[in-house]
Structure formats: C-alpha cells, structure tokens
Scaffold this motif. Structure first.
Motif, PDB file in Angstrom:
ATOM      1  N   TYR A   7       0.849  -1.198   0.000  1.00 37.62           N
ATOM      2  CA  TYR A   7       0.000   0.000   0.000  1.00 37.62           C
ATOM      3  C   TYR A   7       0.884   1.248   0.000  1.00 37.62           C
ATOM      4  O   TYR A   7       0.979   1.955   0.996  1.00 37.62           O
ATOM      5  N   PRO A   8       1.551   1.550  -1.107  1.00 42.26           N
ATOM      6  CA  PRO A   8       2.541   2.627  -1.133  1.00 42.26           C
ATOM      7  C   PRO A   8       1.993   4.016  -0.795  1.00 42.26           C
ATOM      8  O   PRO A   8       2.751   4.882  -0.369  1.00 42.26           O
ATOM      9  N   ASP A   9       0.703   4.234  -0.945  1.00 44.90           N
ATOM     10  CA  ASP A   9       0.126   5.541  -0.623  1.00 44.90           C
ATOM     11  C   ASP A   9      -0.520   5.580   0.754  1.00 44.90           C
ATOM     12  O   ASP A   9      -1.110   6.602   1.126  1.00 44.90           O
ATOM     13  N   ALA A  10      -0.411   4.501   1.516  1.00 47.37           N
ATOM     14  CA  ALA A  10      -1.014   4.449   2.851  1.00 47.37           C
ATOM     15  C   ALA A  10      -0.316   5.431   3.781  1.00 47.37           C
ATOM     16  O   ALA A  10       0.882   5.695   3.657  1.00 47.37           O
ATOM     17  N   VAL A  11      -1.080   5.975   4.702  1.00 51.89           N
ATOM     18  CA  VAL A  11      -0.544   6.871   5.726  1.00 51.89           C
ATOM     19  C   VAL A  11      -0.728   6.191   7.076  1.00 51.89           C
ATOM     20  O   VAL A  11      -1.828   5.781   7.423  1.00 51.89           O
ATOM     21  N   ILE A  12       0.366   6.064   7.814  1.00 55.31           N
ATOM     22  CA  ILE A  12       0.301   5.485   9.155  1.00 55.31           C
ATOM     23  C   ILE A  12       0.201   6.642  10.142  1.00 55.31           C
ATOM     24  O   ILE A  12       1.104   7.477  10.219  1.00 55.31           O
ATOM     25  N   GLU A  13      -0.892   6.686  10.878  1.00 51.01           N
ATOM     26  CA  GLU A  13      -1.090   7.755  11.854  1.00 51.01           C
ATOM     27  C   GLU A  13      -0.593   7.359  13.235  1.00 51.01           C
ATOM     28  O   GLU A  13      -0.056   8.181  13.963  1.00 51.01           O
ATOM     29  N   SER A  14      -0.787   6.087  13.600  1.00 45.87           N
ATOM     30  CA  SER A  14      -0.345   5.628  14.914  1.00 45.87           C
ATOM     31  C   SER A  14      -0.053   4.133  14.862  1.00 45.87           C
ATOM     32  O   SER A  14      -0.512   3.430  13.968  1.00 45.87           O
ATOM     33  N   MET A  15       0.720   3.683  15.831  1.00 42.55           N
ATOM     34  CA  MET A  15       1.036   2.262  15.938  1.00 42.55           C
ATOM     35  C   MET A  15       1.328   1.928  17.393  1.00 42.55           C
ATOM     36  O   MET A  15       1.661   2.804  18.192  1.00 42.55           O
ATOM     37  N   VAL A  16       1.169   0.644  17.724  1.00 46.20           N
ATOM     38  CA  VAL A  16       1.414   0.164  19.082  1.00 46.20           C
ATOM     39  C   VAL A  16       2.550  -0.851  19.041  1.00 46.20           C
ATOM     40  O   VAL A  16       2.583  -1.716  18.169  1.00 46.20           O
ATOM     41  N   VAL A  17       3.464  -0.739  19.998  1.00 44.57           N
ATOM     42  CA  VAL A  17       4.587  -1.672  20.113  1.00 44.57           C
ATOM     43  C   VAL A  17       4.497  -2.329  21.483  1.00 44.57           C
ATOM     44  O   VAL A  17       4.359  -1.638  22.503  1.00 44.57           O
ATOM     45  N   THR A  18       4.555  -3.655  21.508  1.00 49.44           N
ATOM     46  CA  THR A  18       4.530  -4.391  22.763  1.00 49.44           C
ATOM     47  C   THR A  18       5.394  -5.637  22.635  1.00 49.44           C
ATOM     48  O   THR A  18       5.902  -5.930  21.555  1.00 49.44           O
ATOM     49  N   ALA A  19       5.576  -6.337  23.726  1.00 51.64           N
ATOM     50  CA  ALA A  19       6.383  -7.559  23.726  1.00 51.64           C
ATOM     51  C   ALA A  19       5.772  -8.548  24.708  1.00 51.64           C
ATOM     52  O   ALA A  19       5.025  -8.170  25.613  1.00 51.64           O
ATOM     53  N   HIS A  20       6.107  -9.821  24.515  1.00 54.83           N
ATOM     54  CA  HIS A  20       5.602 -10.878  25.399  1.00 54.83           C
ATOM     55  C   HIS A  20       6.660 -11.967  25.530  1.00 54.83           C
ATOM     56  O   HIS A  20       7.371 -12.281  24.582  1.00 54.83           O
ATOM     57  N   THR A  21       6.748 -12.533  26.707  1.00 58.25           N
ATOM     58  CA  THR A  21       7.598 -13.696  26.938  1.00 58.25           C
ATOM     59  C   THR A  21       6.946 -14.572  28.000  1.00 58.25           C
ATOM     60  O   THR A  21       6.239 -14.061  28.874  1.00 58.25           O
ATOM     61  N   ASP A  22       7.176 -15.850  27.920  1.00 56.01           N
ATOM     62  CA  ASP A  22       6.683 -16.778  28.945  1.00 56.01           C
ATOM     63  C   ASP A  22       7.686 -16.948  30.080  1.00 56.01           C
ATOM     64  O   ASP A  22       7.417 -17.649  31.048  1.00 56.01           O
ATOM     65  N   HIS A  23       8.843 -16.300  29.992  1.00 58.33           N
ATOM     66  CA  HIS A  23       9.921 -16.510  30.956  1.00 58.33           C
ATOM     67  C   HIS A  23       9.908 -15.536  32.132  1.00 58.33           C
ATOM     68  O   HIS A  23      10.451 -15.848  33.186  1.00 58.33           O
ATOM     69  N   PHE A  24       9.327 -14.362  31.966  1.00 59.22           N
ATOM     70  CA  PHE A  24       9.259 -13.382  33.054  1.00 59.22           C
ATOM     71  C   PHE A  24       8.193 -12.342  32.711  1.00 59.22           C
ATOM     72  O   PHE A  24       7.731 -12.264  31.572  1.00 59.22           O
ATOM     73  N   LYS A  25       7.820 -11.568  33.699  1.00 63.91           N
ATOM     74  CA  LYS A  25       6.819 -10.531  33.496  1.00 63.91           C
ATOM     75  C   LYS A  25       7.508  -9.254  33.007  1.00 63.91           C
ATOM     76  O   LYS A  25       8.472  -8.789  33.616  1.00 63.91           O
ATOM     77  N   ILE A  26       7.031  -8.721  31.923  1.00 60.52           N
ATOM     78  CA  ILE A  26       7.562  -7.457  31.406  1.00 60.52           C
ATOM     79  C   ILE A  26       6.813  -6.330  32.107  1.00 60.52           C
ATOM     80  O   ILE A  26       5.601  -6.203  31.951  1.00 60.52           O
ATOM     81  N   GLU A  27       7.533  -5.561  32.892  1.00 58.24           N
ATOM     82  CA  GLU A  27       6.900  -4.539  33.722  1.00 58.24           C
ATOM     83  C   GLU A  27       7.034  -3.126  33.177  1.00 58.24           C
ATOM     84  O   GLU A  27       6.383  -2.215  33.677  1.00 58.24           O
ATOM     85  N   GLN A  28       7.866  -2.940  32.177  1.00 55.32           N
ATOM     86  CA  GLN A  28       8.047  -1.635  31.555  1.00 55.32           C
ATOM     87  C   GLN A  28       7.850  -1.785  30.056  1.00 55.32           C
ATOM     88  O   GLN A  28       8.208  -2.823  29.487  1.00 55.32           O
ATOM     89  N   PRO A  29       7.319  -0.766  29.399  1.00 59.65           N
ATOM     90  CA  PRO A  29       7.175  -0.847  27.943  1.00 59.65           C
ATOM     91  C   PRO A  29       8.520  -1.092  27.265  1.00 59.65           C
ATOM     92  O   PRO A  29       9.558  -0.612  27.721  1.00 59.65           O
ATOM     93  N   VAL A  30       8.490  -1.879  26.212  1.00 61.39           N
ATOM     94  CA  VAL A  30       9.687  -2.196  25.435  1.00 61.39           C
ATOM     95  C   VAL A  30       9.681  -1.318  24.185  1.00 61.39           C
ATOM     96  O   VAL A  30       8.683  -1.252  23.475  1.00 61.39           O
ATOM     97  N   THR A  31      10.791  -0.659  23.926  1.00 58.48           N
ATOM     98  CA  THR A  31      10.883   0.222  22.760  1.00 58.48           C
ATOM     99  C   THR A  31      11.500  -0.506  21.579  1.00 58.48           C
ATOM    100  O   THR A  31      11.993  -1.622  21.702  1.00 58.48           O
ATOM    101  N   CYS A  32      11.483   0.150  20.437  1.00 63.15           N
ATOM    102  CA  CYS A  32      12.039  -0.412  19.203  1.00 63.15           C
ATOM    103  C   CYS A  32      13.557  -0.258  19.178  1.00 63.15           C
ATOM    104  O   CYS A  32      14.116   0.633  19.812  1.00 63.15           O
ATOM    105  N   CYS A  33      14.200  -1.089  18.369  1.00 61.20           N
ATOM    106  CA  CYS A  33      15.640  -0.955  18.162  1.00 61.20           C
ATOM    107  C   CYS A  33      15.904   0.219  17.207  1.00 61.20           C
ATOM    108  O   CYS A  33      14.987   0.736  16.560  1.00 61.20           O
ATOM    109  N   GLY A  34      17.129   0.627  17.100  1.00 61.28           N
ATOM    110  CA  GLY A  34      17.505   1.748  16.236  1.00 61.28           C
ATOM    111  C   GLY A  34      17.192   1.513  14.768  1.00 61.28           C
ATOM    112  O   GLY A  34      16.765   2.422  14.056  1.00 61.28           O
ATOM    113  N   SER A  35      17.379   0.281  14.296  1.00 63.63           N
ATOM    114  CA  SER A  35      17.072  -0.023  12.894  1.00 63.63           C
ATOM    115  C   SER A  35      15.584   0.153  12.610  1.00 63.63           C
ATOM    116  O   SER A  35      15.196   0.718  11.586  1.00 63.63           O
TER     117      SER A  35
END
Length: 86
Positions: free
Chosen positions: A8-36
């Motif tokens: 969709y080359p003409d699509a406009v992204i207005e907002s997005m949600v980033v989250t993470a999940h693991t079965d090994h421990f509770k994630i207590e703080q939001p996880v951000t994206c990597c630099g790439s």
C-alpha cells in the motif's frame, strides 16, 4: 512497515502500538524499538510527510506515548542531497 510500504505505497500510518511478550518473566516496563526499526519508521514518516504517534505498551503496566520518531531517534539519518533523483 515494509509490508505496508510495498503493498500500500500511498497508505498513511497515523499511529502504531509496540509491545512484547515472553513466557519466561513478566515485562513490567514498555519495550521500545531498536535503532534499525526506528530508522525505518522515520523514513516512512518522511515519505508520508506526517508524524507517527507510537504507543509503547506492556500488560498491566504503563503506556508511553510518543509523537514523532525524531523524539525517539533525534539523530535520524536524513540527507536529501544523497538521493538518486536530486
């Protein structure tokens, strides 16, 4: 974002949600994206000439809300003189 840009080359992204999940421990703080990932988001923002609102979220935790990728990656690579069509 690569899929959206390709399919969709003409699509406009207005907002997005980033989250993470693991079965090994509770994630207590939001996880951000990597630099790439942030660089890809910044390039998408430039292409659409509109900032993206990003929500970083974790279950039962706080939500971080950021408007504009430059607030996450202040030294984003953006050199217009290096474009092939200039």
């Amino acid at each position: 974002m690569f899929t959206v840009g390709a399919a969709y080359p003409d699509a406009v992204i207005e907002s997005m949600v980033v989250t993470a999940h693991t079965d090994h421990f509770k994630i207590e703080q939001p996880v951000t994206c990597c630099g790439s990932c942030l660089q890809v988001m910044a390039e998408f923002e430039r292409k659409q000439d509109k900032e993206i609102e990003v929500l970083f979220y974790c279950i039962d935790g706080k939500i971080l809300k950021v408007k504009g990728i430059k607030n996450l990656l202040p030294f984003v690579f953006a050199e217009d003189r290096l474009r092939l069509d200039s």
